[in-house]
Design a protein around this motif. Structure first.
Motif, PDB file in Angstrom:
ATOM      1  N   GLY A 159      23.255 -24.438  -3.811  1.00 33.94           N
ATOM      2  CA  GLY A 159      23.276 -24.745  -2.284  1.00 33.94           C
ATOM      3  C   GLY A 159      22.512 -23.922  -1.606  1.00 33.94           C
ATOM      4  N   ASN A 160      22.360 -24.284  -0.044  1.00 31.52           N
ATOM      5  CA  ASN A 160      21.659 -23.633   1.070  1.00 31.52           C
ATOM      6  C   ASN A 160      22.552 -23.685   2.112  1.00 31.52           C
ATOM      7  N   VAL A 161      23.651 -22.770   2.087  1.00 30.90           N
ATOM      8  CA  VAL A 161      24.642 -22.651   3.226  1.00 30.90           C
ATOM      9  C   VAL A 161      24.380 -21.699   4.187  1.00 30.90           C
ATOM     10  N   ASN A 162      24.492 -21.956   5.536  1.00 33.60           N
ATOM     11  CA  ASN A 162      24.497 -20.794   6.598  1.00 33.60           C
ATOM     12  C   ASN A 162      25.964 -20.352   6.639  1.00 33.60           C
ATOM     13  N   THR A 163      26.421 -19.169   6.228  1.00 30.92           N
ATOM     14  CA  THR A 163      27.833 -18.613   6.122  1.00 30.92           C
ATOM     15  C   THR A 163      28.308 -18.415   7.579  1.00 30.92           C
ATOM     16  N   ILE A 164      27.561 -18.153   8.489  1.00 31.35           N
ATOM     17  CA  ILE A 164      28.155 -17.835   9.713  1.00 31.35           C
ATOM     18  C   ILE A 164      27.681 -19.065  10.996  1.00 31.35           C
ATOM     19  N   GLY A 165      27.263 -20.112  10.333  1.00 30.84           N
ATOM     20  CA  GLY A 165      27.159 -21.241  11.231  1.00 30.84           C
ATOM     21  C   GLY A 165      28.271 -22.080  11.707  1.00 30.84           C
ATOM     22  N   PRO A 166      28.468 -22.967  12.589  1.00 29.28           N
ATOM     23  CA  PRO A 166      29.617 -23.501  12.652  1.00 29.28           C
ATOM     24  C   PRO A 166      30.235 -24.400  11.678  1.00 29.28           C
ATOM     25  N   ARG A 167      29.377 -25.010  10.795  1.00 27.48           N
ATOM     26  CA  ARG A 167      29.789 -25.701   9.581  1.00 27.48           C
ATOM     27  C   ARG A 167      30.285 -24.875   8.450  1.00 27.48           C
ATOM     28  N   GLY A 168      29.798 -23.520   8.600  1.00 25.90           N
ATOM     29  CA  GLY A 168      30.341 -22.411   7.504  1.00 25.90           C
ATOM     30  C   GLY A 168      31.787 -22.439   7.413  1.00 25.90           C
ATOM     31  N   VAL A 169      32.814 -22.553   8.316  1.00 23.64           N
ATOM     32  CA  VAL A 169      34.083 -22.565   8.114  1.00 23.64           C
ATOM     33  C   VAL A 169      34.743 -23.574   7.172  1.00 23.64           C
ATOM     34  N   TYR A 170      34.064 -24.581   7.061  1.00 24.60           N
ATOM     35  CA  TYR A 170      34.353 -25.679   5.916  1.00 24.60           C
ATOM     36  C   TYR A 170      33.783 -25.696   4.640  1.00 24.60           C
ATOM     37  N   ASP A 171      32.415 -25.236   4.908  1.00 28.65           N
ATOM     38  CA  ASP A 171      31.355 -24.977   3.578  1.00 28.65           C
ATOM     39  C   ASP A 171      31.882 -23.825   2.925  1.00 28.65           C
ATOM     40  N   GLU A 172      32.312 -22.680   3.498  1.00 24.75           N
ATOM     41  CA  GLU A 172      32.493 -21.582   2.880  1.00 24.75           C
ATOM     42  C   GLU A 172      34.182 -21.480   2.230  1.00 24.75           C
ATOM     43  N   ALA A 173      34.839 -22.152   2.944  1.00 26.01           N
ATOM     44  CA  ALA A 173      36.238 -22.430   2.532  1.00 26.01           C
ATOM     45  C   ALA A 173      36.271 -23.252   1.185  1.00 26.01           C
ATOM     46  N   LYS A 174      35.400 -24.288   1.085  1.00 23.63           N
ATOM     47  CA  LYS A 174      35.402 -24.898  -0.364  1.00 23.63           C
ATOM     48  C   LYS A 174      34.823 -24.196  -1.400  1.00 23.63           C
ATOM     49  N   ARG A 175      33.649 -23.405  -0.971  1.00 26.63           N
ATOM     50  CA  ARG A 175      32.890 -22.526  -1.806  1.00 26.63           C
ATOM     51  C   ARG A 175      33.915 -21.442  -2.614  1.00 26.63           C
ATOM     52  N   PHE A 176      34.739 -20.892  -1.514  1.00 26.14           N
ATOM     53  CA  PHE A 176      35.719 -19.896  -2.001  1.00 26.14           C
ATOM     54  C   PHE A 176      36.895 -20.659  -2.912  1.00 26.14           C
ATOM     55  N   GLN A 177      37.088 -21.926  -2.484  1.00 29.72           N
ATOM     56  CA  GLN A 177      38.073 -22.460  -3.190  1.00 29.72           C
ATOM     57  C   GLN A 177      37.796 -23.079  -4.788  1.00 29.72           C
ATOM     58  N   GLU A 178      36.431 -22.957  -4.785  1.00 31.42           N
ATOM     59  CA  GLU A 178      36.056 -23.306  -6.085  1.00 31.42           C
ATOM     60  C   GLU A 178      35.852 -21.885  -6.889  1.00 31.42           C
ATOM     61  N   SER A 179      35.637 -20.742  -6.394  1.00 38.50           N
ATOM     62  CA  SER A 179      35.630 -19.573  -6.990  1.00 38.50           C
ATOM     63  C   SER A 179      36.932 -19.071  -7.380  1.00 38.50           C
ATOM     64  N   ILE A 180      37.657 -19.172  -6.690  1.00 34.15           N
ATOM     65  CA  ILE A 180      39.193 -18.661  -7.033  1.00 34.15           C
ATOM     66  C   ILE A 180      39.922 -19.497  -8.041  1.00 34.15           C
ATOM     67  N   THR A 181      39.351 -20.820  -8.046  1.00 38.76           N
ATOM     68  CA  THR A 181      40.063 -21.779  -9.334  1.00 38.76           C
ATOM     69  C   THR A 181      39.497 -21.467 -10.368  1.00 38.76           C
ATOM     70  N   MET A 182      37.879 -21.103 -10.542  1.00 40.26           N
ATOM     71  CA  MET A 182      37.255 -20.479 -11.714  1.00 40.26           C
ATOM     72  C   MET A 182      37.856 -19.301 -12.050  1.00 40.26           C
ATOM     73  N   ALA A 183      38.344 -18.542 -11.197  1.00 38.81           N
ATOM     74  CA  ALA A 183      39.050 -17.033 -11.630  1.00 38.81           C
ATOM     75  C   ALA A 183      40.135 -17.346 -12.266  1.00 38.81           C
ATOM     76  N   TYR A 184      41.071 -18.396 -11.706  1.00 36.97           N
ATOM     77  CA  TYR A 184      42.560 -18.434 -12.183  1.00 36.97           C
ATOM     78  C   TYR A 184      42.337 -19.113 -13.785  1.00 36.97           C
ATOM     79  N   HIS A 185      41.123 -19.679 -13.828  1.00 37.16           N
ATOM     80  CA  HIS A 185      40.865 -20.425 -15.121  1.00 37.16           C
ATOM     81  C   HIS A 185      40.559 -19.323 -16.258  1.00 37.16           C
ATOM     82  N   ARG A 186      39.767 -18.649 -15.774  1.00 34.40           N
ATOM     83  CA  ARG A 186      39.079 -17.646 -16.635  1.00 34.40           C
ATOM     84  C   ARG A 186      39.978 -16.556 -17.038  1.00 34.40           C
ATOM     85  N   PHE A 187      40.825 -15.818 -15.930  1.00 30.96           N
ATOM     86  CA  PHE A 187      41.773 -14.835 -16.088  1.00 30.96           C
ATOM     87  C   PHE A 187      42.961 -15.196 -16.594  1.00 30.96           C
ATOM     88  N   HIS A 188      43.635 -16.215 -15.933  1.00 29.11           N
ATOM     89  CA  HIS A 188      44.931 -16.715 -16.338  1.00 29.11           C
ATOM     90  C   HIS A 188      45.223 -17.843 -17.435  1.00 29.11           C
TER      91      HIS A 188
END
Length: 328
Positions: free
Chosen positions: A135-164
């Protein structure tokens, strides 16, 4: 009978998922805080024995009695108008809400599917977008609140998969349309149809050369259902790969509605993606899925839905008293 929890259940996709799982013979527990959802979308299910609704914000502790087999996390504002108006809530539902639901899935030993989005690709430098593109995401732009919420969502989901060892699925949803969308939520299709029904000129941002790929809701729901029941744990694109420019699409709407509106042009919003087209090779391979509804067919169905709304509903939806069906 298997039990499924669907968050964001009174929203566009969430309500269609409720229909799908009821049809497939599940006991459906629907949950929504109704910030952007509407109980009208699920009122036809309230009388069913195997449907229950909880009015709850998933950023707070989530408790569901008895066992759960599946959780589908679809709670989130999804339109620019919504997530620009409530940016903090958007970030919280993607982070705190996802954390709470992953914890619930771990407690219940349930499989969880997380609704991500094509917005994780930002304004892509790769076309079409495949799951291995970061991806090519502006983390501090106005759309970043949605884009980064979803990117974090994917990261923590994979962390739960790998760790738990949690049994997880991630769907990356591309532009989807159909009945139960809100007319004035800022997304392309309801915005254009709403303007046409009101006799207004159609507003195109930029020069209209940017592209989108539109997937009809029944195709999207079938792809999500197949992914949930598959053995694949990493993100999968679900969308329609047939792209069209926004200008050409506006002309299609004018032809479909039989109106004589003009197209007017406004400045392009910051970080608005210029291209959006899913590579669905992975979904074809692992799910044997691809869309079957053409844009012509889907748009006719969608237009008929909006045309049949009363004038009162077009301007502001009437709210019935659903209190006897709601659990806190």
């Amino acid at each position: 009978m298997k039990r499924v929890l669907i968050t964001g259940a009174a929203g566009f996709l969430g309500s269609h998922l409720c229909d799908k799982f009821i049809t497939e013979g599940y006991h459906v527990i629907a949950m929504d805080n109704l910030i952007t959802g509407d109980l009208k979308n699920i009122e036809h299910l309230f009388h069913l024995e195997h449907f229950e609704f909880y009015h709850h914000d998933v950023t707070k502790f989530v408790h569901v009695p008895e066992n759960l087999d599946y959780i589908l996390h679809f709670a989130s504002p999804a339109s620019p108008i919504d997530y620009l108006k409530i940016p903090i809530q958007t970030l919280k539902v993607g982070s705190l809400g996802t954390h709470n639901l992953l914890g619930l899935a771990k407690e219940k030993n349930a499989r969880i599917l997380i609704a991500s989005t094509s917005e994780v690709y930002g304004d892509p430098l790769v076309h079409p977008q495949s799951e291995d593109y970061y991806g090519n995401v502006n983390t501090i732009g106005p759309r970043g609140v949605y884009d980064e919420a979803k990117r974090f969502q994917e990261s923590i989901t994979m962390a739960y998969h790998r760790f738990h060892g949690l049994d997880t699925r991630i769907v990356r949803i591309f532009n989807t349309y159909g009945p139960r969308m809100r007319l004035n939520d800022g997304r392309v299709i309801p915005a254009f149809i709403g303007q046409a029904l009101r006799g207004e000129d159609l507003t195109v941002f930029g020069d209209g050369a940017q592209t989108r790929s539109f997937c009809y809701v029944t195709d999207q729901i079938e792809g999500i259902y197949k992914l949930l029941l598959s053995d694949y744990r990493e993100p999968v694109n679900i969308g329609n790969p047939y792209e069209i420019t926004i200008k050409d699409f506006a002309e299609e709407i004018i032809k479909l509605t039989g109106t004589d509106q003009k197209i007017i042009y406004q400045p392009l919003p910051q970080d608005d993606p210029m291209q959006r087209q899913p590579d669905i090779s992975l979904a074809k391979k692992i799910l044997s899925w691809e869309p079957t509804v053409t844009r012509e067919e889907g748009m006719k169905l969608t237009y008929e839905y909006f045309k049949n709304l009363s004038q009162e509903e077009l301007s502001k939806k009437e709210h019935k008293d659903f209190s006897k069906h709601i659990r806190k």
